[in-house]
Design an enzyme around this catalytic site. Structure first.
Site, PDB file in Angstrom:
ATOM      1  N   SER A  11       0.830  -1.212   0.000  1.00 55.91           N
ATOM      2  CA  SER A  11       0.000   0.000   0.000  1.00 55.91           C
ATOM      3  C   SER A  11       0.861   1.257   0.000  1.00 55.91           C
ATOM      4  O   SER A  11       1.685   1.456   0.904  1.00 55.91           O
ATOM      5  CB  SER A  11      -0.906   0.009   1.236  1.00 55.91           C
ATOM      6  OG  SER A  11      -1.441   1.310   1.382  1.00 55.91           O
ATOM      7  N   HIS A  36      -1.632  -1.170  -4.125  1.00 54.49           N
ATOM      8  CA  HIS A  36      -2.834  -0.779  -3.373  1.00 54.49           C
ATOM      9  C   HIS A  36      -2.816   0.733  -3.112  1.00 54.49           C
ATOM     10  O   HIS A  36      -1.873   1.271  -2.540  1.00 54.49           O
ATOM     11  CB  HIS A  36      -2.844  -1.553  -2.048  1.00 54.49           C
ATOM     12  CG  HIS A  36      -4.091  -1.436  -1.250  1.00 54.49           C
ATOM     13  ND1 HIS A  36      -5.239  -2.157  -1.519  1.00 54.49           N
ATOM     14  CD2 HIS A  36      -4.383  -0.677  -0.150  1.00 54.49           C
ATOM     15  CE1 HIS A  36      -6.175  -1.853  -0.636  1.00 54.49           C
ATOM     16  NE2 HIS A  36      -5.686  -0.951   0.208  1.00 54.49           N
ATOM     17  N   ASP A  38      -4.778   3.782  -1.270  1.00 53.39           N
ATOM     18  CA  ASP A  38      -5.769   4.107  -0.249  1.00 53.39           C
ATOM     19  C   ASP A  38      -6.240   5.542  -0.434  1.00 53.39           C
ATOM     20  O   ASP A  38      -5.560   6.493  -0.043  1.00 53.39           O
ATOM     21  CB  ASP A  38      -5.154   3.920   1.147  1.00 53.39           C
ATOM     22  CG  ASP A  38      -5.000   2.446   1.492  1.00 53.39           C
ATOM     23  OD1 ASP A  38      -6.022   1.733   1.473  1.00 53.39           O
ATOM     24  OD2 ASP A  38      -3.872   2.019   1.768  1.00 53.39           O
ATOM     25  N   MET A  40      -8.571   8.481   0.545  1.00 54.62           N
ATOM     26  CA  MET A  40      -9.349   8.887   1.725  1.00 54.62           C
ATOM     27  C   MET A  40      -9.828  10.327   1.581  1.00 54.62           C
ATOM     28  O   MET A  40      -9.068  11.186   1.116  1.00 54.62           O
ATOM     29  CB  MET A  40      -8.476   8.791   2.981  1.00 54.62           C
ATOM     30  CG  MET A  40      -7.883   7.414   3.185  1.00 54.62           C
ATOM     31  SD  MET A  40      -7.030   7.314   4.762  1.00 54.62           S
ATOM     32  CE  MET A  40      -6.296   5.689   4.623  1.00 54.62           C
ATOM     33  N   HIS A  69      -8.645   1.363  -3.299  1.00 53.12           N
ATOM     34  CA  HIS A  69      -9.525   1.210  -2.138  1.00 53.12           C
ATOM     35  C   HIS A  69     -10.088   2.585  -1.800  1.00 53.12           C
ATOM     36  O   HIS A  69      -9.378   3.443  -1.292  1.00 53.12           O
ATOM     37  CB  HIS A  69      -8.670   0.624  -0.988  1.00 53.12           C
ATOM     38  CG  HIS A  69      -9.379   0.488   0.317  1.00 53.12           C
ATOM     39  ND1 HIS A  69      -8.703   0.204   1.488  1.00 53.12           N
ATOM     40  CD2 HIS A  69     -10.686   0.586   0.658  1.00 53.12           C
ATOM     41  CE1 HIS A  69      -9.563   0.139   2.481  1.00 53.12           C
ATOM     42  NE2 HIS A  69     -10.777   0.373   2.010  1.00 53.12           N
ATOM     43  N   MET A  71     -11.960   4.981   0.282  1.00 52.68           N
ATOM     44  CA  MET A  71     -12.543   5.269   1.594  1.00 52.68           C
ATOM     45  C   MET A  71     -13.158   6.656   1.519  1.00 52.68           C
ATOM     46  O   MET A  71     -12.646   7.633   2.097  1.00 52.68           O
ATOM     47  CB  MET A  71     -11.453   5.182   2.671  1.00 52.68           C
ATOM     48  CG  MET A  71     -11.104   3.743   3.013  1.00 52.68           C
ATOM     49  SD  MET A  71      -9.497   3.565   3.790  1.00 52.68           S
ATOM     50  CE  MET A  71      -8.461   3.502   2.336  1.00 52.68           C
ATOM     51  N   MET A 140     -11.381  -5.522   6.073  1.00 57.70           N
ATOM     52  CA  MET A 140     -10.541  -4.593   6.851  1.00 57.70           C
ATOM     53  C   MET A 140     -10.279  -5.214   8.223  1.00 57.70           C
ATOM     54  O   MET A 140     -11.211  -5.586   8.933  1.00 57.70           O
ATOM     55  CB  MET A 140     -11.258  -3.256   7.061  1.00 57.70           C
ATOM     56  CG  MET A 140     -11.510  -2.423   5.821  1.00 57.70           C
ATOM     57  SD  MET A 140     -10.076  -1.657   5.076  1.00 57.70           S
ATOM     58  CE  MET A 140      -9.072  -1.120   6.429  1.00 57.70           C
ATOM     59  N   ASP A 178      -6.758  -6.433   4.760  1.00 59.41           N
ATOM     60  CA  ASP A 178      -6.098  -5.123   4.828  1.00 59.41           C
ATOM     61  C   ASP A 178      -6.022  -4.603   6.260  1.00 59.41           C
ATOM     62  O   ASP A 178      -7.050  -4.320   6.876  1.00 59.41           O
ATOM     63  CB  ASP A 178      -6.922  -4.155   3.958  1.00 59.41           C
ATOM     64  CG  ASP A 178      -6.260  -2.810   3.765  1.00 59.41           C
ATOM     65  OD1 ASP A 178      -5.144  -2.607   4.249  1.00 59.41           O
ATOM     66  OD2 ASP A 178      -6.895  -1.952   3.107  1.00 59.41           O
TER      67      ASP A 178
HETATM   68  C1  DX5 Z   1      -5.996   1.616   6.174  1.00 60.31           C
HETATM   69  C2  DX5 Z   1      -5.695   1.226   4.772  1.00 60.31           C
HETATM   70  C3  DX5 Z   1      -4.645   0.199   4.616  1.00 60.31           C
HETATM   71  C4  DX5 Z   1      -3.295   0.596   5.148  1.00 60.31           C
HETATM   72  C5  DX5 Z   1      -2.683  -0.624   5.735  1.00 60.31           C
HETATM   73  O1  DX5 Z   1      -7.098   2.453   6.168  1.00 60.31           O
HETATM   74  O2  DX5 Z   1      -6.842   0.733   4.114  1.00 60.31           O
HETATM   75  O3  DX5 Z   1      -4.526  -0.228   3.262  1.00 60.31           O
HETATM   76  O4  DX5 Z   1      -2.426   1.087   4.170  1.00 60.31           O
HETATM   77  O5  DX5 Z   1      -1.524  -0.258   6.393  1.00 60.31           O
HETATM   78  P1  DX5 Z   1      -0.775  -1.288   7.345  1.00 60.31           P
HETATM   79  O6  DX5 Z   1      -0.416  -2.471   6.492  1.00 60.31           O
HETATM   80  O7  DX5 Z   1       0.394  -0.508   7.837  1.00 60.31           O
HETATM   81  O8  DX5 Z   1      -1.742  -1.669   8.428  1.00 60.31           O
HETATM   82 ZN    ZN Z   2      -6.510  -0.177   2.036  1.00 61.56          ZN
END
Ligand code: DX5
Ligand code: ZN
Length: 220
Positions: A11, A36, A38, A40, A69, A71, A140, A178
């Site tokens: 990620s 990946h 993320d 947000m 992903h 969010m 998650m 994840d």
């Molecule tokens: C959290 C994200 C994850 C995050 C995971 O909201 O969706 O993808 O990057 O990070 P680690 O592997 O450090 O928990």
């Molecule tokens: Zn993620």
């Protein structure tokens, strides 16, 4: 013994945001399988990251699948631009959209792999009506928003449930997991039925990310 090799999706959330190009090169070098992203919005989750431009700018630099992903609240307002930016997979939160069926149908129509995900407090039962439409179910194992959190072990129960449902119904979706995956937790995830492991801090914050993936793929 593992049934089949797991896929690893590093990620970019845990990478240096000032040098995403190098982060992508590192993922390629380490033989990551998916990248990946993320995304947000500071509304669905208490953090803001990046949007379509970063994905579009990185797109020509890699042939790896871009696993996005989302969010964000009201993902239906944004998906079209993520498709145009070059996302190969788009995963939305069941909690963030009302017309999930419509949205997944739209993505299928655009030939993008469809993903659905859920926060730790949401049960698998919320997904039952749409499981036949998805290519990926992302479980998650932390509350979304930040990398570097500890895995919430109870969430692995949902991975086991999904594995059962998948077998019983003959579904083909990937079970992606994840949050908090590292050398000491990954075996529990794989044993529960995880097939794609997202790795944020355990990949980017280690001295030697290349051997991190090799270690996990080796199933040691
Ligand atoms: C959290 C994200 C994850 C995050 C995971 O909201 O969706 O993808 O990057 O990070 P680690 O592997 O450090 O928990
Ligand atoms: Zn993620």
């Amino acid at each position: 013994m593992q049934q089949k090799p797991v896929l690893i999706a590093p990620s970019l959330l845990a990478a240096d945001f000032g040098d995403m190009r190098s982060a992508l090169t590192l993922i390629e070098k380490a033989k990551g399988d998916w990248v990946h992203f993320d995304v947000m919005d500071g509304n669905f989750v208490p953090n803001i990251t990046f949007g379509t431009k970063m994905i579009a700018d990185l797109r020509p630099l890699s042939k790896l699948p871009f696993d996005v992903h989302l969010m964000v609240r009201r993902p239906e307002r944004h998906v079209k631009r993520f498709v145009m930016a070059g996302a190969d997979h788009i995963t939305i939160h069941i909690e963030a959209a009302v017309h999930v069926h419509r949205l997944l149908s739209y993505l299928k129509d655009k030939k993008v792999k469809t993903g659905i995900t859920l926060v730790p407090s949401t049960p698998i039962s919320r997904l039952m009506e749409i499981l036949h439409m998805v290519d990926i179910v992302l479980v998650m194992t932390v509350n979304p928003g930040f990398s570097g959190q500890l895995m919430i072990d109870e969430c692995l129960k949902k991975v086991r449930q999904l594995k059962e449902i998948k077998k019983k119904m003959g579904y083909n979706f990937y079970i992606e997991v994840d949050g908090g995956i590292n050398r000491s937790t990954y075996k529990h995830v794989v044993d529960a039925g995880g097939e794609v492991l997202v790795m944020g801090s355990s990949f980017f914050s280690t001295e030697d990310p290349l051997s991190e993936i090799a270690y996990i793929k080796g199933g040691k």
